[in-house]
Design a protein around this motif. Structure first.
Motif: not given
Ligand code: FAD
Length: 493
Positions: A188-209
């Motif tokens: 889901y990091a790729t949904y904002v063009g990020a790396s899962p190895y760098r992007a903060p875990a708060v972005l796991n909110v995308i998985a909820h959506e």
């Protein structure tokens, strides 16, 4: 005669802003450089194939409803959004297949087949993602741009749940054991063009959506969204001029007064909303002397999100093993993101996303054929990779990967065209060809995103993926609403 509000750019965020303003009774003029509105959401038609050549995964349905609600209309009267089921089909490097479906028992049975312990971990991950949405939604997504003090106002127990210190991958790793499930949840990091190895875990909110709320397919194809926004805007009296490229935002006495077009025409405006990438706006459209040096420097120093390399393929025959949305995972996800974000080059073995809209909209391909949109994550334009020179070779690499999954692509090819980050930049104004604005690879990205109200030029506002609340079709729709609201508030002063 009253001067209109000028919106530069008819991308989804620009159209949303125009709708909100017209619904509030304002005169609005949208100036779009291309022959059609939509921006990154665009249609490419060739040799009987129709491709939705930009976004393809639509989540957050309620965000798409907001422009219609602002105008007292119903989305359903303009656009039919059908649930996608299964949502996404995954193939892992070892050949395992997993269909992510809304049908929980079916999904959990597939997860259990990979690793029985992961059923519990997956469910806990999902309820954590839902909690993130409850806690952060108002602060980061649905309201005005967030300030640090908005976060500090949250109850302490909620702040502790925000998961500010882990990366998305670390959170996925803690939740599930199977490396394939970790890869899936990290994606889901790729949904904002990020790396899962760098992007903060708060972005796991995308998985909820996506996993809790679902994916939607607009009847007729993704471009139906742009068409519906355009239709609503026109009904509300918005004037949309296409092939109207703005070369400058005119600023006098610290206030945006209008714009100049390529042919030299100067148009006066009561206020200006730029739907163009904020960095591009500061670099190319705002006179340097009209801006504050510190704001300008900050805007020009933006580190962009990732970009993409797209292959549009006309394929003979049907491919039942692929679905509307299919992912072919690479064998080494970390190496893939290292290539993109550390070395600035496209990965040698990319994960591929394939979208085939002709499975839902048969008119998108000639009888007996399919229209494949194949997307590989890529770095934003930079010195380490020359797309002009290397695109053909990279295309070949992607075709080889498709064939490695047994898809027999080359033998069935009827049409082929690629889109590089250079084209994405040239067609939409995206700074360094980024798909989602500023990078989300830093912990405080959401707090650093440019505000929808220019801090240094009065009556200038921003709508789109490079401003609050961020990139992606639903988010830029919300962004248009925020920019319009701010403009209207300022007018009331
Ligand atoms: C390949 C790809 C895949 C994507 N996948 C997804 C996905 O699956 N799901 C999702 O939600 N999002 C996805 N996105 C992102 C999504 O498309 C964008 O976040 C969103 O469409 C951006 O909208 P925007 O309002 O920021 O404007 P943009 O689409 O960036 O449009 C800006 C507009 O301004 C116009 N313009 C620029 N300069 C000027 C000028 N000087 N004068 C006049 N007009 C100008 C441009 O022509 C353009 O129409 C994807 C994007 C791409 C490219």
């Amino acid at each position: 005669m009253t001067q209109p509000i000028i919106v530069i750019g008819g991308g989804i965020g620009g159209l949303s802003a125009a709708i909100h303003l017209a619904a509030a009774g304002r005169d609005v003029l949208v100036l779009e450089q291309n022959p059609a509105v939509g921006g990154k959401m665009r249609l490419i038609e060739a040799e009987g194939f129709t491709f939705d050549a930009g976004p393809s995964t639509i989540t957050m349905r309620r965000a798409l409803e907001t422009p219609f609600a602002a105008a007292g209309r119903r989305l359903a009267d303009y656009l039919t959004l059908e649930p996608v089921e299964p949502m996404t089909r995954y193939f892992f490097a070892d050949g395992t297949r997993l269909d992510v479906t809304r049908d929980r028992p079916t999904l959990l049975a597939q997860i259990a087949a990979l690793e029985p312990h992961d059923v519990e971990g997956f469910l806990a991950f999902l309820s954590h993602a839902a909690a993130l949405h409850r806690i952060t939604g108002e602060v980061f997504i649905y309201g005005d741009p967030p300030r640090a003090r908005d976060i500090l106002r949250l109850p302490l127990r909620d702040i502790l749940k925000v998961d500010a210190w882990r990366t998305m991958h670390q959170a996925a790793r803690a939740a599930v054991r199977d490396p394939r499930m970790r890869q899936l949840l990290s994606r889901y990091a790729t949904y904002v063009g990020a790396s899962p190895y760098r992007a903060p875990a708060v972005l796991n909110v995308i998985a909820h959506e996506e996993l809790n709320e679902g994916i939607w397919y607009p009847q007729g194809g993704i471009y139906a969204i742009a068409s519906a926004y355009r239709q609503l805007a026109l009904e509300l009296g918005v004037e949309i001029r296409t092939e109207a490229r703005v070369t400058r935002i005119n600023v006098r006495a610290g206030r945006a007064r209008g714009v100049t077009l390529t042919d030299g025409t100067a148009l006066e405006a009561a206020a200006v909303i730029s739907n163009v990438d904020v960095t591009t706006t500061y670099r190319d459209l705002l006179p340097k002397t009209a801006t504050h040096p510190r704001v300008r420097a900050r805007r020009l120093a933006v580190e962009p999100s990732g970009s993409g390399f797209v292959l549009l393929l006309g394929i003979a025959g049907e491919t039942p093993q692929l679905d509307l949305h299919t992912i072919l995972f690479s064998s080494d996800y970390r190496r893939e993101f290292d290539a993109i974000f550390r070395h600035g080059v496209p990965p040698a073995e990319p994960t591929l996303y394939i979208n085939i809209t002709s499975k839902r909209t048969p008119e998108h391909a000639p009888p007996g054929c399919e229209n494949w949109f194949v997307l590989a994550n890529a770095p934003p334009i930079g010195p380490a990779f020359d797309w002009e020179r290397e695109a053909a070779a990279y295309c070949d690499q992607v075709l080889t990967r498709l064939d490695a999954f047994g898809l027999n692509t080359r033998a069935r090819l009827r049409y082929q065209r690629w889109i590089t980050p250079l084209e994405i930049r040239d067609v939409t104004g995206a700074w360094r060809g980024a798909l989602y604005g500023a990078s989300s690879n830093q912990r405080v990205a959401a707090l650093q995103r440019p505000h929808n109200r220019a801090p240094d030029v009065r009556k200038l506002y921003f709508a789109g993926g490079t401003t609050h609340p961020g990139g992606g079709v639903p988010m830029v729709t919300l962004s248009g609403g925020v920019a319009a609201r701010m403009l209207l508030e300022d007018t009331e002063d």
